[in-house]
Design a protein around this motif. Sequence first.
Motif: not given
Length: 225
Positions: A139-140, A143-144
């Motif tokens: 997820k990181e 997202k980033d």
Amino acid sequence: MLCVTVGTTQRFFVSKHGWFYYGCTKCSLKASDVNNPYKCSCGQNVEHAIPRYRVDIYVVDGDSKFRFVFWDTDCADIIGKSADSIYKAMLEEGDDDPMIYPDDLDMLLGKKMAFRAKVQPTFGQASVWKLSYDEEFVKEIEKDYITDEGDSKSLNQNPVVDRVDESIESLSAYGENDPDKIVTNTPSKGSPVYLDAVDSELQAYGTTQLSGTKPAKKVKIESDA
């Protein structure tokens, strides 16, 4: 080019090489002589080369699809067994064909992962260097690092990539996959890769188009010879 991306492992690509190659007993270099003792370039005296994972898997994200090559270290970590031990168990059951995919390999499928891979469009495949299937880490990355607007973020400017390097053990692949020079880039999420040639190559080896997240159990490919 070397890319970071996210996708879900869908199904096997049953190649003419099967699901493993024979390698050194110490490192993951491909055996220079499968049938006779030899000295590996790592310095190991190899009496008998052993099976090591080399598994081709379709990785998908929406309409995007590409073939990823998974190597020995990551496969063994996910499955929890070495290729050598699985193949020995197959031999005990009377199966000696590398085109027979054991049920243990199903553990590689249906997983959403963050990948760092060397993309080789000419060959229709990407060689996995590092991966993580930790849900929070994936997820990181999404997202980033992977944008929804189709804009790429530089591999050298994003701190998440540094954490990829720190948190994922380097994948050991045999020497034929070590690139001499890497151009780093990031594929945009808005630019899916479509490979009609992948399915045609699959059919060229006599395999059946498989649907769903898992292939049929123990797929066996007959030689064209």
